[in-house]
Write a protein that holds these residues in place. Sequence first.
Motif, PDB file in Angstrom:
ATOM      1  N   UNK A 182       0.832  -1.206   0.000  1.00  0.00           N
ATOM      2  CA  UNK A 182       0.000   0.000   0.000  1.00  0.00           C
ATOM      3  C   UNK A 182       0.868   1.258   0.000  1.00  0.00           C
ATOM      4  N   UNK A 183       2.006   1.190   0.711  1.00  0.00           N
ATOM      5  CA  UNK A 183       2.895   2.346   0.729  1.00  0.00           C
ATOM      6  C   UNK A 183       3.402   2.659  -0.674  1.00  0.00           C
ATOM      7  N   UNK A 229      -0.212   9.343   0.373  1.00  0.00           N
ATOM      8  CA  UNK A 229      -1.155  10.350  -0.113  1.00  0.00           C
ATOM      9  C   UNK A 229      -2.500  10.243   0.611  1.00  0.00           C
ATOM     10  N   UNK A 230      -2.906   9.005   0.924  1.00  0.00           N
ATOM     11  CA  UNK A 230      -4.159   8.819   1.659  1.00  0.00           C
ATOM     12  C   UNK A 230      -4.035   9.374   3.075  1.00  0.00           C
ATOM     13  N   UNK A 231      -2.861   9.199   3.699  1.00  0.00           N
ATOM     14  CA  UNK A 231      -2.646   9.756   5.038  1.00  0.00           C
ATOM     15  C   UNK A 231      -2.769  11.278   5.010  1.00  0.00           C
ATOM     16  N   UNK A 232      -2.216  11.898   3.964  1.00  0.00           N
ATOM     17  CA  UNK A 232      -2.295  13.356   3.878  1.00  0.00           C
ATOM     18  C   UNK A 232      -3.743  13.834   3.726  1.00  0.00           C
ATOM     19  N   UNK A 273      -3.790   0.948  -2.960  1.00  0.00           N
ATOM     20  CA  UNK A 273      -3.884   1.147  -1.509  1.00  0.00           C
ATOM     21  C   UNK A 273      -5.325   1.019  -1.031  1.00  0.00           C
ATOM     22  N   UNK A 274      -5.487   0.847   0.268  1.00  0.00           N
ATOM     23  CA  UNK A 274      -6.815   0.578   0.792  1.00  0.00           C
ATOM     24  C   UNK A 274      -6.961   1.124   2.199  1.00  0.00           C
ATOM     25  N   UNK A 275      -8.209   1.232   2.643  1.00  0.00           N
ATOM     26  CA  UNK A 275      -8.520   1.617   4.020  1.00  0.00           C
ATOM     27  C   UNK A 275      -9.642   0.706   4.516  1.00  0.00           C
ATOM     28  N   UNK A 276      -9.812   0.693   5.830  1.00  0.00           N
ATOM     29  CA  UNK A 276     -10.932  -0.031   6.427  1.00  0.00           C
ATOM     30  C   UNK A 276     -11.711   0.933   7.315  1.00  0.00           C
ATOM     31  N   UNK A 277     -13.027   0.892   7.202  1.00  0.00           N
ATOM     32  CA  UNK A 277     -13.915   1.663   8.062  1.00  0.00           C
ATOM     33  C   UNK A 277     -14.842   0.676   8.735  1.00  0.00           C
ATOM     34  N   UNK A 278     -14.741   0.595  10.052  1.00  0.00           N
ATOM     35  CA  UNK A 278     -15.465  -0.416  10.813  1.00  0.00           C
ATOM     36  C   UNK A 278     -15.074  -1.808  10.290  1.00  0.00           C
ATOM     37  N   UNK A 279     -15.978  -2.559   9.694  1.00  0.00           N
ATOM     38  CA  UNK A 279     -15.651  -3.903   9.210  1.00  0.00           C
ATOM     39  C   UNK A 279     -15.540  -3.978   7.688  1.00  0.00           C
ATOM     40  N   UNK A 280     -15.678  -2.845   7.007  1.00  0.00           N
ATOM     41  CA  UNK A 280     -15.663  -2.840   5.544  1.00  0.00           C
ATOM     42  C   UNK A 280     -14.356  -2.247   5.025  1.00  0.00           C
ATOM     43  N   UNK A 281     -13.897  -2.788   3.887  1.00  0.00           N
ATOM     44  CA  UNK A 281     -12.683  -2.277   3.259  1.00  0.00           C
ATOM     45  C   UNK A 281     -13.026  -1.560   1.954  1.00  0.00           C
ATOM     46  N   UNK A 282     -12.238  -0.533   1.649  1.00  0.00           N
ATOM     47  CA  UNK A 282     -12.401   0.259   0.431  1.00  0.00           C
ATOM     48  C   UNK A 282     -11.034   0.272  -0.252  1.00  0.00           C
ATOM     49  N   UNK A 283     -10.972  -0.282  -1.445  1.00  0.00           N
ATOM     50  CA  UNK A 283      -9.688  -0.605  -2.082  1.00  0.00           C
ATOM     51  C   UNK A 283      -9.501   0.155  -3.393  1.00  0.00           C
ATOM     52  N   UNK A 284      -8.265   0.036  -3.949  1.00  0.00           N
ATOM     53  CA  UNK A 284      -7.906   0.709  -5.195  1.00  0.00           C
ATOM     54  C   UNK A 284      -8.235   2.201  -5.118  1.00  0.00           C
ATOM     55  N   UNK A 285      -7.778   2.820  -4.039  1.00  0.00           N
ATOM     56  CA  UNK A 285      -8.157   4.203  -3.775  1.00  0.00           C
ATOM     57  C   UNK A 285      -7.209   5.197  -4.415  1.00  0.00           C
ATOM     58  N   UNK A 286      -7.753   6.338  -4.742  1.00  0.00           N
ATOM     59  CA  UNK A 286      -6.983   7.533  -5.088  1.00  0.00           C
ATOM     60  C   UNK A 286      -7.288   8.566  -4.008  1.00  0.00           C
ATOM     61  N   UNK A 287      -6.439   9.561  -3.845  1.00  0.00           N
ATOM     62  CA  UNK A 287      -6.742  10.600  -2.848  1.00  0.00           C
ATOM     63  C   UNK A 287      -8.110  11.238  -3.081  1.00  0.00           C
TER      64      UNK A 287
END
Length: 393
Positions: free
Chosen positions: A104-105, A111-114, A148-162
């Motif tokens: 993911x890095x 960029x997602x952290x920013x 890169x991806x993130x998780x919110x509660x129990x769901x994941x959201x993938x192939x993200x752009x800022x």
Amino acid sequence: MSVRRLAEDSVQPAAFAFNRENSVWAKQAIKKYPKGREQSAVIPLLMRAQEQDGWVTKAAIEHVATMLDMPMIRVLEVATFYTQFQLKPVGTRAHIQICGTTPCMLRGAEDLKRVCQHKIHHDPFHTNEAGTLSWEEVECLGACVNAPMVMVFKDTYEDLTPERLEEIIDAFEAGNGASVPVGPQVDRHFSAPQGELTSLNEGNGSAKPKRAAKSGGSEAANIPPSNAARPVTHDAATSPAIKSPSNVKATKASEGAASNPAAKAPAVARTIKNPPIVDGSLSEKPPVQAIEAPAKVVSLDDKNRPAAIEKPAVADDLKLISGVGPKIEVILHELGIYTYAQVAAWKKVEREWVDSYLNFKGRIERDDWVKQAKALAKGGEAEYIRVFGKKPR
């Protein structure tokens, strides 16, 4: 791992209790574990408490400890060790966990952290002004191919752009998080390749033969593999060229037997426990499975057998002795052993006799049945806990 502590008392609620639905669920979860092992439900109960309140409070830890009859410090150890438990208040509408591990890095996690620092708070584990959003960086979330991806509660959201993450954060902030599709946020079905297939896309997947490159201004003819035109003149099943080493040995042995008709069949191999070793490798002689000697027959009339008694009106629960299960307790009863005092009085020869009779191979000494029985005979479970520091069984 950094030290994890509970939130300040100023933000801790005064009390905690599972709501009606979660209370029923918690009781059923505890029943899944054997009697005496109910404390194994500590992690599921803490997770359900976190799902109810959004984070694990001090009051929730105390409540779970009471439900499971555990010292609070033991529950606190679990809550502070596993990073899945949030020990401080998080966003009420979304707590975003950004995967920061290598795949993911490399694909844009920084960029997602920013984005989170800009839209929520500069530091992790801090909520925005409204208290509705928070974020943190975590280890691998298990969808590296969709980084890169993130998780919110129990769901994941993938192939993200800022840009897409900003849209997702805005949706949760507006209370519309349920409308965001989970999984890949691009034209991809789960972990399948993006877009159309780039290989095996000619129907049956067979590759067309390629022509050799032009050389010297003329096109070379198709050249088949070097062994394609070579006729097979031997039987593939018996060809020495493709035999395994074991087959070669078998062939040599059969040829030797054919040339020497007087050769006798090999004698039956004797039982050996370990195969002989020659120059660091196993010898040609195949090992034969060892046959253990039969267990020593123990006589019920042996003078070392412990004295039996008539079954009392109320027999002691011998299963409280570690190493004695329901089946062993029945056997001890058949031998006339019903009380802790009997076991506590066993001499060495009597312990050895019972150990041999049960074929326990020294377990009575290892588990120290006599010491356990003395404690139980003296003061029951309370004395056992004082001596051993834990409940029996």
